[in-house]
Design a protein around this motif. Structure first.
Motif, PDB file in Angstrom:
ATOM      1  N   LEU A   1       0.789  -1.230   0.000  1.00 33.07           N
ATOM      2  CA  LEU A   1       0.000   0.000   0.000  1.00 33.07           C
ATOM      3  C   LEU A   1       0.825   1.286   0.000  1.00 33.07           C
ATOM      4  O   LEU A   1       0.511   2.215  -0.757  1.00 33.07           O
ATOM      5  N   PRO A   2       1.854   1.427   0.859  1.00 37.56           N
ATOM      6  CA  PRO A   2       2.555   2.717   0.904  1.00 37.56           C
ATOM      7  C   PRO A   2       3.087   3.167  -0.449  1.00 37.56           C
ATOM      8  O   PRO A   2       2.880   4.317  -0.849  1.00 37.56           O
ATOM      9  N   GLU A   3       3.743   2.279  -1.163  1.00 36.29           N
ATOM     10  CA  GLU A   3       4.293   2.667  -2.462  1.00 36.29           C
ATOM     11  C   GLU A   3       3.184   2.965  -3.461  1.00 36.29           C
ATOM     12  O   GLU A   3       3.274   3.929  -4.245  1.00 36.29           O
ATOM     13  N   GLN A   4       2.124   2.167  -3.445  1.00 38.31           N
ATOM     14  CA  GLN A   4       1.035   2.396  -4.388  1.00 38.31           C
ATOM     15  C   GLN A   4       0.352   3.740  -4.133  1.00 38.31           C
ATOM     16  O   GLN A   4       0.076   4.501  -5.070  1.00 38.31           O
ATOM     17  N   LEU A   5       0.084   4.055  -2.861  1.00 38.64           N
ATOM     18  CA  LEU A   5      -0.588   5.305  -2.538  1.00 38.64           C
ATOM     19  C   LEU A   5       0.302   6.508  -2.828  1.00 38.64           C
ATOM     20  O   LEU A   5      -0.188   7.563  -3.249  1.00 38.64           O
ATOM     21  N   ARG A   6       1.598   6.363  -2.581  1.00 43.34           N
ATOM     22  CA  ARG A   6       2.512   7.465  -2.912  1.00 43.34           C
ATOM     23  C   ARG A   6       2.487   7.751  -4.414  1.00 43.34           C
ATOM     24  O   ARG A   6       2.516   8.910  -4.840  1.00 43.34           O
ATOM     25  N   ARG A   7       2.413   6.715  -5.201  1.00 46.51           N
ATOM     26  CA  ARG A   7       2.355   6.904  -6.648  1.00 46.51           C
ATOM     27  C   ARG A   7       1.059   7.597  -7.047  1.00 46.51           C
ATOM     28  O   ARG A   7       1.049   8.476  -7.908  1.00 46.51           O
ATOM     29  N   TYR A   8      -0.063   7.201  -6.425  1.00 49.60           N
ATOM     30  CA  TYR A   8      -1.333   7.852  -6.728  1.00 49.60           C
ATOM     31  C   TYR A   8      -1.286   9.335  -6.377  1.00 49.60           C
ATOM     32  O   TYR A   8      -1.782  10.186  -7.132  1.00 49.60           O
ATOM     33  N   LEU A   9      -0.701   9.663  -5.221  1.00 50.55           N
ATOM     34  CA  LEU A   9      -0.618  11.064  -4.814  1.00 50.55           C
ATOM     35  C   LEU A   9       0.237  11.875  -5.784  1.00 50.55           C
ATOM     36  O   LEU A   9      -0.082  13.024  -6.104  1.00 50.55           O
TER      37      LEU A   9
ATOM     38  N   ARG B   1       5.929   0.674 -19.581  1.00 45.47           N
ATOM     39  CA  ARG B   1       5.046   1.824 -19.723  1.00 45.47           C
ATOM     40  C   ARG B   1       5.862   3.085 -19.503  1.00 45.47           C
ATOM     41  O   ARG B   1       6.110   3.476 -18.375  1.00 45.47           O
ATOM     42  N   GLY B   2       6.322   3.691 -20.586  1.00 42.15           N
ATOM     43  CA  GLY B   2       7.132   4.890 -20.457  1.00 42.15           C
ATOM     44  C   GLY B   2       8.423   4.592 -19.712  1.00 42.15           C
ATOM     45  O   GLY B   2       9.217   3.733 -20.125  1.00 42.15           O
ATOM     46  N   ASP B   3       8.640   5.288 -18.617  1.00 34.72           N
ATOM     47  CA  ASP B   3       9.837   5.091 -17.797  1.00 34.72           C
ATOM     48  C   ASP B   3       9.588   4.149 -16.634  1.00 34.72           C
ATOM     49  O   ASP B   3      10.302   4.186 -15.631  1.00 34.72           O
ATOM     50  N   GLU B   4       8.572   3.311 -16.758  1.00 39.14           N
ATOM     51  CA  GLU B   4       8.226   2.374 -15.686  1.00 39.14           C
ATOM     52  C   GLU B   4       8.122   0.961 -16.240  1.00 39.14           C
ATOM     53  O   GLU B   4       7.833   0.755 -17.429  1.00 39.14           O
ATOM     54  N   LEU B   5       8.353   0.003 -15.364  1.00 39.14           N
ATOM     55  CA  LEU B   5       8.198  -1.412 -15.696  1.00 39.14           C
ATOM     56  C   LEU B   5       7.188  -2.005 -14.724  1.00 39.14           C
ATOM     57  O   LEU B   5       7.398  -1.960 -13.508  1.00 39.14           O
ATOM     58  N   ILE B   6       6.086  -2.524 -15.232  1.00 40.70           N
ATOM     59  CA  ILE B   6       5.040  -3.123 -14.404  1.00 40.70           C
ATOM     60  C   ILE B   6       5.297  -4.623 -14.352  1.00 40.70           C
ATOM     61  O   ILE B   6       5.225  -5.320 -15.366  1.00 40.70           O
ATOM     62  N   VAL B   7       5.617  -5.109 -13.160  1.00 42.55           N
ATOM     63  CA  VAL B   7       5.929  -6.528 -12.946  1.00 42.55           C
ATOM     64  C   VAL B   7       4.742  -7.182 -12.238  1.00 42.55           C
ATOM     65  O   VAL B   7       4.308  -6.717 -11.175  1.00 42.55           O
ATOM     66  N   THR B   8       4.225  -8.247 -12.803  1.00 43.39           N
ATOM     67  CA  THR B   8       3.113  -8.989 -12.219  1.00 43.39           C
ATOM     68  C   THR B   8       3.596 -10.377 -11.833  1.00 43.39           C
ATOM     69  O   THR B   8       4.176 -11.098 -12.652  1.00 43.39           O
ATOM     70  N   VAL B   9       3.355 -10.728 -10.562  1.00 43.06           N
ATOM     71  CA  VAL B   9       3.720 -12.046 -10.044  1.00 43.06           C
ATOM     72  C   VAL B   9       2.474 -12.641  -9.409  1.00 43.06           C
ATOM     73  O   VAL B   9       2.091 -12.283  -8.297  1.00 43.06           O
ATOM     74  N   GLY B  10       1.810 -13.535 -10.132  1.00 49.10           N
ATOM     75  CA  GLY B  10       0.572 -14.103  -9.623  1.00 49.10           C
ATOM     76  C   GLY B  10      -0.462 -13.003  -9.402  1.00 49.10           C
ATOM     77  O   GLY B  10      -0.760 -12.209 -10.299  1.00 49.10           O
ATOM     78  N   PRO B  11      -1.024 -12.897  -8.184  1.00 52.20           N
ATOM     79  CA  PRO B  11      -2.032 -11.863  -7.927  1.00 52.20           C
ATOM     80  C   PRO B  11      -1.445 -10.506  -7.573  1.00 52.20           C
ATOM     81  O   PRO B  11      -2.198  -9.561  -7.334  1.00 52.20           O
ATOM     82  N   PHE B  12      -0.126 -10.384  -7.536  1.00 46.56           N
ATOM     83  CA  PHE B  12       0.514  -9.143  -7.119  1.00 46.56           C
ATOM     84  C   PHE B  12       1.203  -8.473  -8.308  1.00 46.56           C
ATOM     85  O   PHE B  12       1.720  -9.151  -9.193  1.00 46.56           O
ATOM     86  N   HIS B  13       1.198  -7.155  -8.316  1.00 51.08           N
ATOM     87  CA  HIS B  13       1.963  -6.437  -9.332  1.00 51.08           C
ATOM     88  C   HIS B  13       2.505  -5.148  -8.726  1.00 51.08           C
ATOM     89  O   HIS B  13       1.937  -4.571  -7.813  1.00 51.08           O
ATOM     90  N   ARG B  14       3.643  -4.731  -9.268  1.00 54.16           N
ATOM     91  CA  ARG B  14       4.336  -3.547  -8.775  1.00 54.16           C
ATOM     92  C   ARG B  14       4.825  -2.726  -9.952  1.00 54.16           C
ATOM     93  O   ARG B  14       5.310  -3.276 -10.945  1.00 54.16           O
ATOM     94  N   VAL B  15       4.690  -1.419  -9.831  1.00 52.01           N
ATOM     95  CA  VAL B  15       5.162  -0.487 -10.846  1.00 52.01           C
ATOM     96  C   VAL B  15       6.529   0.022 -10.423  1.00 52.01           C
ATOM     97  O   VAL B  15       6.658   0.724  -9.422  1.00 52.01           O
ATOM     98  N   LEU B  16       7.548  -0.343 -11.166  1.00 52.06           N
ATOM     99  CA  LEU B  16       8.922  -0.003 -10.818  1.00 52.06           C
ATOM    100  C   LEU B  16       9.449   1.090 -11.740  1.00 52.06           C
ATOM    101  O   LEU B  16       9.402   0.945 -12.970  1.00 52.06           O
TER     102      LEU B  16
END
Length: 442
Positions: A161-169, A391-406
């Motif tokens: 959550l912390p990283e995801q919410l920081r990205r949304y903000l 996606r642009g300057d980001e890499l979206i990694v999906t592992v099973g039900p989880f994914h992270r935007v790096l």
């Protein structure tokens, strides 16, 4: 402060192992705090403590847990009061945004009518983590924080959550928009309506700072995860998924706890079949995790952890044939008996393969292969459940039900993805320099 997050498969005894871990740290002479997010009274019954009452502080001073209660010498326990914290936070948010609410003609909600919403516990757990670490050392002085977390899939979602919410903000309130605050009074006069109050932007900034602090705690060398499992046919698959999700968000698993192991060599055919099934699953656990992550084996003590629901009378006679370490701090046998068997909470271990400043490395193979390789450690990841999207300057990694935007390192932003492969628990993403963007030598 050492922080140990205890999670695992549902019904595997996470709360019992968390209590035993905190009690073991206290017996080592360290001040331990056990935090639990369970809504029922299981932790209190396990430790023989009364059900805590909600904190009575004002909304601005409210802590996200009940007052800690001493459960044993050197060990305190507290419950994360998610609903109480939610009411305080939402009331405070209404006060900060009163101008915008008045503009919309909205009627503020009274604190008495507020109830926690789904997902409130996740935010309360994160706030509690930050609050414990921000507490005055002279007043609290905790050496070890043990958190009884939700089941593994929910725990991974909470830690993400912390990283995801920081990205949304950052997307909703970018820096250039916040830099135009001086123009808001003029814009309000031109538009004829009041612009969003300054307090709303200050609240967003406060959230961003707190989220950054929580993310730093999660990725800290001093924070580790213990996975608790009741060995069975589905245990290995469930833990493998949890391991990959935790690795995706930079969380280190320090131990796997195989709980409630039945005795072997019994003459009872029914019990022997169950024990054989456990031993087969235990062998798979050792093969999957060891030697990188130790697998701790805890026996089934033949008792229900909720046998006792009130503290043991210290003057009451004891069974001379009972083991001296069989009783927990509140008279409950299992937590105290397992405290001598769980792995001790040691100092943070060095991680030379994953430095704190740069958790994942970029290997330069330009001279030999004309490529740069980004290596992402993902132990437990399944090739069929792995996905990559640039996606642009980001890499979206999906592992099973989880994914992270790096976010891509600066060198890789001037490259194109040329391929990827999963080998030995590491994802290797290959990048080829883009001729239009790559610097050219004179």
């Amino acid at each position: 402060m050492r922080t140990v997050l205890v999670t695992g498969t549902g019904g595997a005894g996470r709360t019992t192992v968390a209590a035993a871990t905190a009690l073991a740290a206290a017996r080592e002479g360290r001040r331990a705090l056990l935090l639990t997010a369970d809504r029922d009274s299981t932790p209190e019954a396990l430790l023989g403590l009364p059900t805590p009452r909600p904190a009575t502080a004002t909304s601005a001073e409210r802590l996200p847990w009940s007052p800690p209660v001493e459960a044993a010498p050197g060990m305190w326990a507290a419950r994360i009061a998610a609903d109480d914290w939610f009411r305080g936070e939402l009331t405070s948010l209404q006060e900060r945004g009163s101008g915008a609410l008045d503009m919309l003609g909205a009627t503020p909600l009274d604190p008495e009518e507020l109830t926690g919403l789904p997902g409130t516990e996740a935010f309360a757990v994160l706030r509690a983590l930050r609050a414990v670490h921000d507490a005055d050392p002279a007043a609290a002085g905790w050496d070890v924080l043990v958190v009884d977390m939700p089941p593994a899939p929910d725990t991974v979602a909470v830690l993400a959550l912390p990283e995801q919410l920081r990205r949304y903000l950052r997307r909703l309130l970018p820096a250039e928009r916040q830099a135009a605050r001086a123009l808001r009074p003029m814009l309000a006069q031109l538009a004829g309506v009041p612009m969003p109050a300054q307090k709303l932007y200050e609240t967003a900034e406060r959230w961003a700072r707190e989220l950054a602090g929580v993310q730093a705690l999660i990725e800290s060398e001093a924070t580790t995860v213990r996975l608790v499992v009741d060995p069975g046919p589905l245990a290995d698959r469930a833990l493998r998924t949890a391991r990959a999700g935790l690795a995706l968000y930079g969380c280190r698993v320090e131990a796997v706890v195989a709980n409630r192991l039945l005795p072997t060599g019994t003459a009872d055919p029914w019990l022997a079949a169950l024990s054989g099934q456990q031993q087969a699953a235990l062998k798979e656990l050792h093969g999957e995790w060891a030697p990188d992550v130790p697998v701790r084996e805890l026996p089934h003590l033949g008792r229900d952890p909720l046998e006792a629901t009130s503290p043991r009378d210290p003057d009451a006679p004891r069974d001379p044939d009972a083991p001296q370490d069989a009783a927990g701090p509140g008279g409950v046998p299992q937590a105290g008996g397992l405290a001598a068997l769980v792995a001790p909470v040691g100092a943070p271990e060095p991680r030379p393969d994953r430095p704190a400043a740069e958790p994942w490395t970029v290997e330069d193979r330009l001279a030999d292969d004309g490529e740069l390789v980004w290596r992402l450690p993902l132990p437990g990841a399944d090739r069929d459940a792995l996905g990559l999207v640039r996606r642009g300057d980001e890499l979206i990694v999906t592992v099973g039900p989880f994914h992270r935007v790096l976010p891509l390192p600066s060198a890789l932003r001037r490259c194109t993805v040329s391929g990827a492969g999963l080998r030995d628990g590491r994802l290797h993403v290959r990048f080829a320099p883009d001729p239009e963007l790559w610097p050219r030598s004179l």
